[in-house]
Write a protein that holds these residues in place. Structure first.
Motif, PDB file in Angstrom:
ATOM      1  N   ALA A  74       1.024  -1.377  -0.211  1.00 61.86           N
ATOM      2  CA  ALA A  74       0.030   0.021   0.187  1.00 61.86           C
ATOM      3  C   ALA A  74       0.830   1.379   0.290  1.00 61.86           C
ATOM      4  CB  ALA A  74      -0.926   0.034   1.285  1.00 61.86           C
ATOM      5  N   SER A  75       2.039   1.102   0.885  1.00 55.60           N
ATOM      6  CA  SER A  75       3.000   2.328   0.973  1.00 55.60           C
ATOM      7  C   SER A  75       3.624   2.505  -0.526  1.00 55.60           C
ATOM      8  CB  SER A  75       4.030   2.304   1.786  1.00 55.60           C
ATOM      9  OG  SER A  75       3.399   2.168   3.290  1.00 55.60           O
ATOM     10  N   ILE A 105       0.783   4.301   6.482  1.00 57.12           N
ATOM     11  CA  ILE A 105       0.145   4.447   7.695  1.00 57.12           C
ATOM     12  C   ILE A 105       0.133   5.996   8.251  1.00 57.12           C
ATOM     13  CG2 ILE A 105       0.385   4.067  10.135  1.00 57.12           C
ATOM     14  CD1 ILE A 105       1.238   1.328   9.662  1.00 57.12           C
ATOM     15  N   ASP A 106       1.362   6.523   7.819  1.00 63.37           N
ATOM     16  CA  ASP A 106       1.726   8.098   7.963  1.00 63.37           C
ATOM     17  C   ASP A 106       0.648   8.750   6.951  1.00 63.37           C
ATOM     18  OD1 ASP A 106       3.688   7.591   9.862  1.00 63.37           O
ATOM     19  OD2 ASP A 106       5.344   7.852   8.310  1.00 63.37           O
ATOM     20  N   ALA A 107       0.509   8.506   5.819  1.00 58.54           N
ATOM     21  CA  ALA A 107      -0.559   9.346   4.927  1.00 58.54           C
ATOM     22  C   ALA A 107      -1.854   9.141   5.645  1.00 58.54           C
ATOM     23  CB  ALA A 107      -0.364   8.678   3.544  1.00 58.54           C
ATOM     24  N   ALA A 108      -2.254   7.970   5.908  1.00 55.82           N
ATOM     25  CA  ALA A 108      -3.603   7.829   6.466  1.00 55.82           C
ATOM     26  C   ALA A 108      -3.982   8.524   7.733  1.00 55.82           C
ATOM     27  CB  ALA A 108      -4.044   6.149   6.886  1.00 55.82           C
ATOM     28  N   ARG A 109      -2.719   8.493   8.783  1.00 53.10           N
ATOM     29  CA  ARG A 109      -2.942   9.445   9.778  1.00 53.10           C
ATOM     30  C   ARG A 109      -3.243  10.854   9.387  1.00 53.10           C
ATOM     31  NH1 ARG A 109       1.328   7.745  14.049  1.00 53.10           N
ATOM     32  NH2 ARG A 109       0.348   9.324  15.204  1.00 53.10           N
ATOM     33  N   GLY A 169      -4.830  16.765   7.518  1.00 53.92           N
ATOM     34  CA  GLY A 169      -3.728  17.286   6.634  1.00 53.92           C
ATOM     35  C   GLY A 169      -3.754  17.126   5.257  1.00 53.92           C
ATOM     36  N   LEU A 170      -4.376  15.992   4.763  1.00 52.58           N
ATOM     37  CA  LEU A 170      -4.567  15.659   3.317  1.00 52.58           C
ATOM     38  C   LEU A 170      -5.809  15.529   3.028  1.00 52.58           C
ATOM     39  CD1 LEU A 170      -1.711  12.667   3.111  1.00 52.58           C
ATOM     40  CD2 LEU A 170      -1.531  15.266   2.403  1.00 52.58           C
ATOM     41  N   PRO A 171      -6.541  16.564   2.711  1.00 53.31           N
ATOM     42  CA  PRO A 171      -8.114  16.327   2.504  1.00 53.31           C
ATOM     43  C   PRO A 171      -8.489  15.729   1.459  1.00 53.31           C
ATOM     44  CG  PRO A 171      -7.427  18.640   2.215  1.00 53.31           C
ATOM     45  CD  PRO A 171      -6.084  17.849   2.809  1.00 53.31           C
ATOM     46  N   LYS A 172      -7.755  15.925   0.207  1.00 56.76           N
ATOM     47  CA  LYS A 172      -8.204  15.573  -0.961  1.00 56.76           C
ATOM     48  C   LYS A 172      -7.625  14.003  -1.585  1.00 56.76           C
ATOM     49  CE  LYS A 172      -9.218  19.978  -2.974  1.00 56.76           C
ATOM     50  NZ  LYS A 172      -8.849  20.919  -3.975  1.00 56.76           N
ATOM     51  N   GLU A 173      -7.030  13.405  -0.459  1.00 51.09           N
ATOM     52  CA  GLU A 173      -6.289  12.188  -0.796  1.00 51.09           C
ATOM     53  C   GLU A 173      -6.834  10.999  -0.330  1.00 51.09           C
ATOM     54  OE1 GLU A 173      -3.623  12.082  -2.856  1.00 51.09           O
ATOM     55  OE2 GLU A 173      -3.765  14.487  -3.019  1.00 51.09           O
TER      56      GLU A 173
END
Length: 158
Positions: free
Chosen positions: A70-71, A91-95, A101-105
């Protein structure tokens, strides 16, 4: 004055109860106590525990592989070198998405998780099916063809 209490006489393994009741020999059979009793049950419990631990270890290894895939897919989708993702990139991106912090992702994060799970758990199953699924079996449908002229002559039809 002391009264004596009679204890019942010990029974044999093959004799029915001595009190006039009609019982079968199999109902009166009991396992004699000895050093070998309980080892079979212990072995079966140990074997069941070992199988459970192996299944749990395979599940955890598949989950670790799914997170890494997934990463990898997440970093590749944002055009960053996917080999720099490491184990914790997804995991960092999901958190970060959960914290705002990443509203459109969100779709990209969910899609990479889906691809990671499919690759980690689906690929071994598909490979197992491809190797052992249809080995040595005749095709029921789809293997028909036209006979060549040599085959027609060999059959005596021409």
């Amino acid at each position: 004055m002391k009264t004596s209490v009679q204890t019942p006489a010990p029974q044999s393994l093959m004799q029915p109860a001595a009190q006039g009741r009609a019982t079968s020999a199999t109902a009166a059979m009991t396992m004699p106590a000895g050093p070998w009793t309980g080892r079979h049950e212990l072995w079966q419990h140990a074997r069941g525990g070992a199988v459970t631990l192996m299944v749990l270890a395979a599940f955890i290894a598949g989950l670790a592989a799914a997170i890494w895939f997934a990463s990898f897919f997440l970093y590749a989708s944002v055009r960053v070198n996917p080999f720099h993702a490491g184990m914790w990139g997804w995991i960092d991106a999901a958190r970060a998405w959960y914290a705002g912090g990443l509203p459109k992702e969100g779709r990209r994060i969910a899609g990479s998780a889906l691809f990671g799970l499919l690759l980690a758990y689906g690929a071994p199953g598909a490979a197992t099916y491809a190797l052992w699924g249809s080995s040595g079996r005749r095709h029921l449908y789809g293997s028909a063809r036209f006979a060549s002229e040599a085959e027609i002559r060999a059959a005596g039809l021409l």
